[in-house]
Design a protein around this motif. Structure first.
Motif, PDB file in Angstrom:
ATOM      1  N   TRP A 218       2.574  -7.320   2.284  1.00 55.73           N
ATOM      2  CA  TRP A 218       1.826  -7.185   3.543  1.00 55.73           C
ATOM      3  C   TRP A 218       2.726  -6.563   4.612  1.00 55.73           C
ATOM      4  CZ3 TRP A 218      -3.186  -8.269   2.897  1.00 55.73           C
ATOM      5  CH2 TRP A 218      -4.009  -8.296   4.026  1.00 55.73           C
ATOM      6  N   LYS A 222       1.875  -3.145   6.486  1.00 60.03           N
ATOM      7  CA  LYS A 222       1.345  -3.296   7.843  1.00 60.03           C
ATOM      8  C   LYS A 222       2.303  -2.846   8.941  1.00 60.03           C
ATOM      9  CE  LYS A 222      -2.472  -4.565   6.674  1.00 60.03           C
ATOM     10  NZ  LYS A 222      -3.587  -3.709   7.005  1.00 60.03           N
TER      11      LYS A 222
ATOM     12  N   GLU B 884      -9.005  -6.921   3.392  1.00 62.87           N
ATOM     13  CA  GLU B 884      -7.668  -7.492   3.463  1.00 62.87           C
ATOM     14  C   GLU B 884      -7.733  -8.979   3.787  1.00 62.87           C
ATOM     15  OE1 GLU B 884      -5.479  -4.778   5.934  1.00 62.87           O
ATOM     16  OE2 GLU B 884      -5.022  -3.550   4.185  1.00 62.87           O
ATOM     17  N   LEU B 888      -6.399 -11.931   1.346  1.00 60.16           N
ATOM     18  CA  LEU B 888      -5.557 -12.999   1.858  1.00 60.16           C
ATOM     19  C   LEU B 888      -6.143 -14.356   1.471  1.00 60.16           C
ATOM     20  CD1 LEU B 888      -3.095 -13.211   3.600  1.00 60.16           C
ATOM     21  CD2 LEU B 888      -4.532 -13.107   5.613  1.00 60.16           C
ATOM     22  N   TRP B 909      -0.027  -5.073  -5.493  1.00 65.79           N
ATOM     23  CA  TRP B 909       1.105  -4.836  -4.593  1.00 65.79           C
ATOM     24  C   TRP B 909       2.424  -4.764  -5.332  1.00 65.79           C
ATOM     25  CZ3 TRP B 909      -2.154  -9.094  -3.706  1.00 65.79           C
ATOM     26  CH2 TRP B 909      -1.684 -10.325  -4.168  1.00 65.79           C
TER      27      TRP B 909
END
Lengths: 428, 929
Positions: A218, A222, B884, B888, B909
């Motif tokens: 993330w 981000k 997203e 999460l 990822w």
């Protein structure tokens, strides 16, 4: 049969103002609904833990000791976790806290790595490694158009505008009041950059309950997107930067250890991929260093010099026991009542000791006996006692340090650990 | 006719039979008189007759319908009673309101087959009546019955029997038969008739329209029938020979000596231009000659249709080119043939000629539509179709005529200029407009002709609309000419109503162009003056009768909307002014109904204006100004509600939504008083816009009051559930009701639990209905997606509302269905972006609220992973954001106690972290250096 009307709008705008008002109302309602949903989605997962437990496992790095701070008589008082405001559930409320309360609250929000005193199993499979920038560990919070960084003890370090979401009052970045961010950073003074080593909240979404693997993903996707990695501008006072994260295999470890980085290295950080962000001490994040990758292998005193004997900071308990910041605490010794009274000490004080010639004695991997001598009260900036792992790491560093070759050796070992685990599972 | 039947159940069977027979005889003998009385000039007689008819219908429907059809077919009866009998029969089969129509259809279908057959026989028999009105009415009733029965595969012999020996029929029967066929084609959807029937109908109709048909009435009826039958002719238009034949007959009919036939033939061409655009290439040159001749020489009704043909072609090409615009391969369903571009050299002069044929007073007449208006409108469409290419052929006309002494020439030139401002690129127009602007401003001040001034003001509005704004590269309005423009426009607002209205329109677009200015607002120095001028207009004696009053308020609204914070204090001074105006309208008592309507309209405008001001001042720090006036404003709005005018009610409701949003929890103090009007709005099925707006306000209130809305929720939920189950309420209102459930659940959290048992089944059945868009047409697909979005928003709100509550477990039983719904709409592959965003959010909400209870279900679901991946790689910001969030939430839900989640969502990822170390390092270096 009627003929078909073929009149077209003549000299008129196509949409009436009433229709426009209706549409604008619908738009407002849609936006509100979206906001309300976002708020609901964010709130629940943003509850920060208020676990008690005092800890302070990091090395007293020499710069930090000199931090100017406002003198607050309360900071001398015994630290009682129960007196912190209990009803605080998220960082927006916490950011309204002032003075000591704010400091206390923020002082316990960081995840504190233990020192690596032995090599964990499955380094290659389950761990990441990264080079740790030298500098001040900070908790950076952007919310409501401003950004605040706080040091490990909770005191405010910088107050500045940033390109983080809600980090500055600009048109593009005004965002909603809910879209705050929390980053775990190290401020590197030479290039005035915040190196982000972990992401705790992003645009209001909490990442506490996410694995390190996910948090790094993330962070990767981000941070750059937000523009926070761009050079400073009027609305973006400090640059943020990411630290390359490697899988902890042989090449990854070597890259982190020897690879060139734009910052001064201070050891290596190891993150267990599956661990959540946990406030306070955790063995699932580890720090390790040797003299090659850190200027500060052995702790220095306030003058920056290495004392001849290892210094430790311990907490004084009710019963006179001297303990570390771990949960449960590890007992290093005991002060008798007479001495406590004579020296004007109180329960909760943090006291500095030197490890004497007798050193530490272990049995079955546990501390059995410690030869410690009272030096005096600790610097009042300190919020926590030393952690057990820190004391042991420093102790080993002065005698038989854990070397990089030991780490590499553990990686190249045939990994039978994994097989054993799966065997056990099949048995079960 | 004094006999009144008691409830049939009160009589034994034999007696009942006898009564019915007697009743029927009585009615049948009297029905003629009743029908004649129903058309009496004497109101009392008429009313009594209407009541008798209603009674008869209510008491014995079959007998009533039989009597009517018997009256219609009976050649001995007066024509007036026969005609009305037919119309009453027709009204018993169809209604405008959807739910009523549905009831009537059901009622007919449930009638005894024998009765229906007798009625149908009478109807068919009436077609051959020598009385024109009787047979013509019968043809319309037949179409209504066909509209009900053919889709049910009933009355299959109808088409055959109508077409049987149509060639041998006398002209008047042939005519009515063709009319009947036309009406039938208008009533039934195209898929109901099989190709064989379509072929037969088309053959009869096209033959009837052929030049060889000597009877003009037959030919006209055939032309009208063809118009309706065209949508059935897909297969025939694909066949070159048949299409050639149809087109030849239509084109020949445009040359008929009968004006009505020519007009009807052009109507067919207009219909073909949109339905069969892609088939027109071989005929377009001939059609151009025909239309050009008609525009120049024929009577106005025909000429207007001829122009409409080209307007319609423009519509088609604009649509196609717009589709091309989003798709650089030019890979559209329908290719563009660039008919307009090719016809341009001849088309433009033809249209420019029409501009000179203005009517003297067309600007005062709201309903006017003439050659000049149609021609100018078409020219505007041509400009939008061809863009820059329109400028060279039009400019000489403008330059030549704009200074002529004859007002017609000046007006035509100005109108041509105004018409071509949308379409060409700003680059092509800017230099011309820069020259023209000053000329226009002078003309608006000095031209002696009101018509010219009207068009000039309109043209200025178009200039500001299309060439002024922050998106423009070069600005045509500078600080220097801005003052001049404002002065001229304000001056024109004192002119005749039609000129003043256009001046308001120009000011509207001038203000709109200054929306989003970064620096200081260019209209600030003139704001007070502008507001004064607009308020003066609204008080003009002659403003209420035209659109002027509306235009003045619309412009005031836009000026306020586009203003910047720097003049917030001046805007806030408008509140007492507008509330005072509203107060005054409420003080006026006892108006004639015509004046009352005007008063309602004005109240609506004032409420609308307050809404805009409230919204403008709604954010900090000016919201306190609004709060200051809140009591006063609410008091006035409640008096507006009491007047029970739909328009004003809707506007006041919209304004209250804005006020609630601004006030937040403080609005709670108005709730006890306001609640009854909320109830009133939620029950207003007839004026469904009012209902829709009220539902939106409930959403505003949820956001503003949060849990303070709880005491009113029982009432609100009851009404919303009633609204949902009503088939009277317009269907467009239903999706927002579902969204509103979500708003309520978010506001009151797990207090929503008591509504679950009502709301959930409704949501589930709506979900089942909307999971598959069986319908092929776009409108239905769009509605289905709206419905899906409403349902999903509702689920989101409920799931989030219950989060962290012990009552969360109440939702577990519903989770499989919710997931199934998301799964099925994903697999349908026809959801729009909005639904996609909401659906992926619901997936996250499920995981977030239900944790491991949901994660096990999601793991088993067919498409969640695929769906999530698709959303994550979407280019739509909102879809991505929702996705997203979902990732999460799923990560957290799967992460708890299970490491297997990596198999599900962990893989995406992984590669990102394993970036090449060298690259990573280089990146870091370059960032520092």
């Amino acid at each position: 049969m009627p003929t078909h009307d073929l009149r077209r709008p003549f000299k008129r705008p196509a949409i009436s103002d009433q229709q426009k008002r209706r549409e604008l109302s619908l738009l407002r309602q849609e936006q509100n609904r979206r906001e309300a949903q976002l708020q609901a989605r964010r709130l629940a997962s943003t509850v920060l833990s208020l676990q008690s437990g005092t800890s302070e496992p990091e090395p007293s790095d020499p710069i930090e000791v000199e931090i100017p701070h406002e003198l607050d008589p309360e900071s001398e008082e015994p630290y009682d976790a129960d007196c912190s405001p209990r009803d605080i559930t998220d960082v927006r409320q916490a950011s309204k806290l002032r003075g000591i309360e704010g400091r206390r609250w923020f002082a316990r929000q960081l995840m504190l790595p233990e020192w690596m005193i032995d090599v964990p199993d499955n380094l290659t499979k389950d761990w990441y490694v990264l080079a740790r920038p030298a500098g001040k560990r900070c908790f950076v919070v952007s919310s409501n158009g401003t950004t605040v960084s706080r040091l490990r003890n909770g005191s405010v370090f910088h107050h500045f505008p940033s390109a983080l979401p809600s980090g500055a009052r600009t048109r593009e970045n005004c965002g909603s009041a809910l879209s705050y961010c929390i980053l775990d950073c190290i401020y590197h003074n030479i290039d005035q950059t915040y190196y982000v080593i972990d992401m705790v909240c992003w645009q209001g979404y909490s990442l506490y309950d996410c694995s390190a693997e996910f948090r790094f993903f993330w962070l990767n996707s981000k941070l750059a997107e937000s523009g926070a990695c761009e050079p400073p501008t009027h609305y973006h006072r400090y640059r943020f930067s990411m630290v390359p994260v490697y899988n902890c295999d042989k090449s990854g470890l070597l890259m982190a250890y020897t690879g060139a980085v734009p910052f001064v290295k201070d050891g290596l950080l190891f993150y267990n991929k599956h661990a959540h962000y946990q406030t306070g001490n955790t063995p699932l994040t580890l720090v390790w260093k040797d003299e090659k990758c850190s200027q500060y292998l052995i702790d220095t005193d306030s003058k920056g010099e290495i004392p001849s004997e290892q210094q430790v900071v311990l907490g004084l308990q009710n019963d006179g026991k001297l303990t570390t910041s771990d949960d449960p605490p590890v007992v290093f010794g005991c002060l008798d009542e007479e001495f406590i009274e004579k020296s004007g000490l109180r329960c909760g004080n943090l006291l500095r000791f030197a490890i004497g010639g007798g050193g530490l004695t272990f049995a079955d991997g546990k501390l059995e006996k410690a030869d410690i001598q009272y030096v005096g009260k600790s610097n009042r900036v300190r919020a926590f006692a030393d952690s057990y792992s820190k004391v042991i790491f420093q102790y080993m560093a002065r005698r038989t340090p854990l070397r990089v070759v030991d780490l590499l050796a553990s990686i190249s070992l045939p990994n039978d650990q994994e097989d054993r685990t799966s065997d056990a599972e099949m048995d079960g | 006719m004094a006999l009144i039947l008691k409830n049939p159940r009160d009589y034994p069977l034999e007696q009942l039979y006898g009564k019915i027979m007697m009743f029927q005889i009585n009615m049948t003998s009297e029905i003629t008189q009743i029908l004649l009385n129903a058309q009496s000039v004497d109101g009392t007689v008429r009313k009594h007759a209407e009541e008798s008819l209603k009674q008869f219908q209510d008491q014995n429907l079959p007998s009533f319908l039989l009597s009517l059809s018997g009256e219609l077919v009976n050649e001995e009866k007066p024509v007036d009673s026969r005609k009305l009998a037919g119309l009453v029969l027709k009204n018993a089969l169809d209604a405008k309101e959807q739910h009523r129509k549905y009831e009537l259809v059901e009622r007919w279908l449930s009638l005894d087959v024998g009765v229906k057959n007798r009625i149908k026989t009478c109807l068919l028999q009436t077609l051959s009546s020598p009385v024109h009105d009787a047979r013509s009415t019968a043809s319309q009733v037949i179409a209504k019955v066909a509209g009900i029965e053919l889709p049910q595969q009933q009355w299959p012999e109808l088409i055959g029997s109508l077409l049987l020996s149509i060639h041998q029929l006398p002209p008047h029967i042939k005519q009515v038969t063709l009319e009947a066929l036309g009406y039938i084609c208008e009533e039934v959807p195209p898929d109901v008739l099989d190709q064989d029937q379509v072929n037969k109908i088309l053959t009869a109709v096209v033959q009837g329209m052929n030049a060889s048909e000597s009877n003009n009435d037959v030919r006209l009826a055939a032309a009208h029938a063809l118009y309706n039958a065209l949508s059935f002719a897909q297969a025939n238009f694909n066949n070159d020979t048949e299409r050639d034949y149809i087109m030849r007959v239509i084109c020949e009919a445009t040359l008929s000596p009968d004006m009505k036939i020519r007009q009807a033939a052009f109507e067919c061409l207009v219909a073909i231009s949109s339905t069969y655009y892609e088939k027109l290439a071989p005929y377009i040159t001939d059609i151009f000659s025909i239309t050009a001749k008609a525009v120049r020489e024929d009577e106005e009704p025909v000429a207007l249709q001829a122009i409409e043909f080209w307007s319609s072609i423009c519509d088609e090409e604009i649509d196609i080119l717009e589709e091309y615009g989003g798709n650089f391969t030019g890979d559209s369903d329908v290719p563009c043939f660039y008919f307009i571009k090719q016809a341009l050299p001849a088309l433009v002069p033809m249209l420019l000629e029409t501009l000179l044929k203005q009517e003297e007073d067309q600007d005062q007449d709201e309903g006017a539509w003439n050659l000049a208006m149609a021609g100018g409108t078409c020219l505007g469409l041509v400009a939008r179709t061809v863009g820059d290419d329109i400028v060279p052929p039009v400019m000489p006309f403008i330059e030549e005529n704009i200074t002529k002494p004859n007002w017609r020439q000046r007006e035509a030139a100005t109108y041509a200029f105004g018409s071509i401002l949308e379409g060409p690129s700003p680059g092509k127009l800017t230099s011309i407009v820069n020259v023209a602007l000053n000329f226009m401003l002078t003309a608006l001040t000095n031209d002696p002709n009101s018509h010219v001034k009207d068009t000039t003001a309109w043209t200025l509005g178009r200039i500001f609309e299309f060439l002024h704004g922050s998106a423009m590269e070069t600005t045509i309005i500078t600080q220097a000419n801005c003052q001049q423009i404002v002065t001229v426009l304000l001056q024109s607002m004192k002119d005749a109503p039609n000129v003043a209205e256009k001046a308001c329109g120009a000011l509207y677009f001038l203000a709109q162009g200054y929306e989003d200015v970064d620096s200081s607002w260019p209209l600030t120095p003139y704001f007070q003056e502008i507001v004064q001028a607009l308020l003066t207009i609204t008080r003009r004696e002659d403003a209420g009768d035209s659109r002027l009053q509306t235009a003045a308020y619309e412009t005031l609204n836009e000026v306020v909307r586009c203003s910047t914070d720097e003049i917030a204090s001046m805007v806030s001074q408008l509140i007492p002014v507008i509330t005072m105006e509203l107060h005054q309208t409420l003080e006026v008592q006892k108006l004639l109904s015509d004046e009352r309507e005007k008063q309602y309209k004005l109240q609506g405008l004032l409420c609308g204006c307050l809404q805009v001001i409230i919204q403008k001042l709604g954010s900090e720090p000016t919201r306190y100004v609004v709060m200051q006036y809140a009591d006063q404003i609410m008091g006035l709005f409640q008096r507006v509600f009491a007047c029970r005018s739909a328009t004003a009610h809707e506007e006041a409701m919209l304004a209250i939504g804005a006020l609630a949003y601004v006030m937040g929890p403080d609005f709670a103090k108005f709730m006890p008083e306001f609640y009854k009007y909320l109830e009133m709005g939620l029950q207003n099925f007839e004026e469904y816009q009012v209902c829709a707006v009220t539902i939106g306000v409930v959403g505003d209130l949820c956001g503003a009051l949060e849990d303070k809305i709880l005491p009113f929720c029982d009432g609100i939920m009851t009404l919303l559930l009633k609204d949902l189950s009503s088939n009277q309420l317009h269907k467009s209102v239903k999706p927002p009701i579902f969204s509103c459930f979500g708003d309520i659940a978010l506001a009151i959290g797990d207090n929503f639990d008591k509504y679950l048992m009502y709301a959930m089944p409704m949501l589930q059945s709506a979900a089942d209905l909307s999971a598959h868009t069986s319908a092929a047409d776009d409108e239905m697909a769009e509605y289905t997606n709206l419905l899906r979005n409403g349902i999903l928003e509702s689920y989101s709100g409920i799931l989030q509302g219950f989060k962290n509550s012990p009552k969360t477990q109440l939702l577990i039983p519903y989770a499989p269905h919710i997931l199934q719904f998301v799964d099925s709409i994903y697999l349908e592959k026809d959801m729009d972006d909005v639904v996609m965003k909401t659906a992926i959010g619901v997936l996250g909400d499920l995981a977030d609220t239900l944790g491991s209870n949901a994660s096990n279900l999601i793991r088993k679901s067919l498409s969640s992973r695929e769906f999530l991946n698709e959303c994550l790689s979407s280019h739509d910001h909102f879809i991505k954001e929702s996705a997203e969030w979902a990732r999460l939430a799923l990560t957290v839900a799967f992460g708890h106690g299970a490491s297997g989640y990596c198999q599900c969502f962990g893989n995406q990822w992984q590669p990102l972290l394993e970036t090449n170390p060298t690259v990573e390092r280089r990146k870091n270096y370059s960032a520092t250096s």
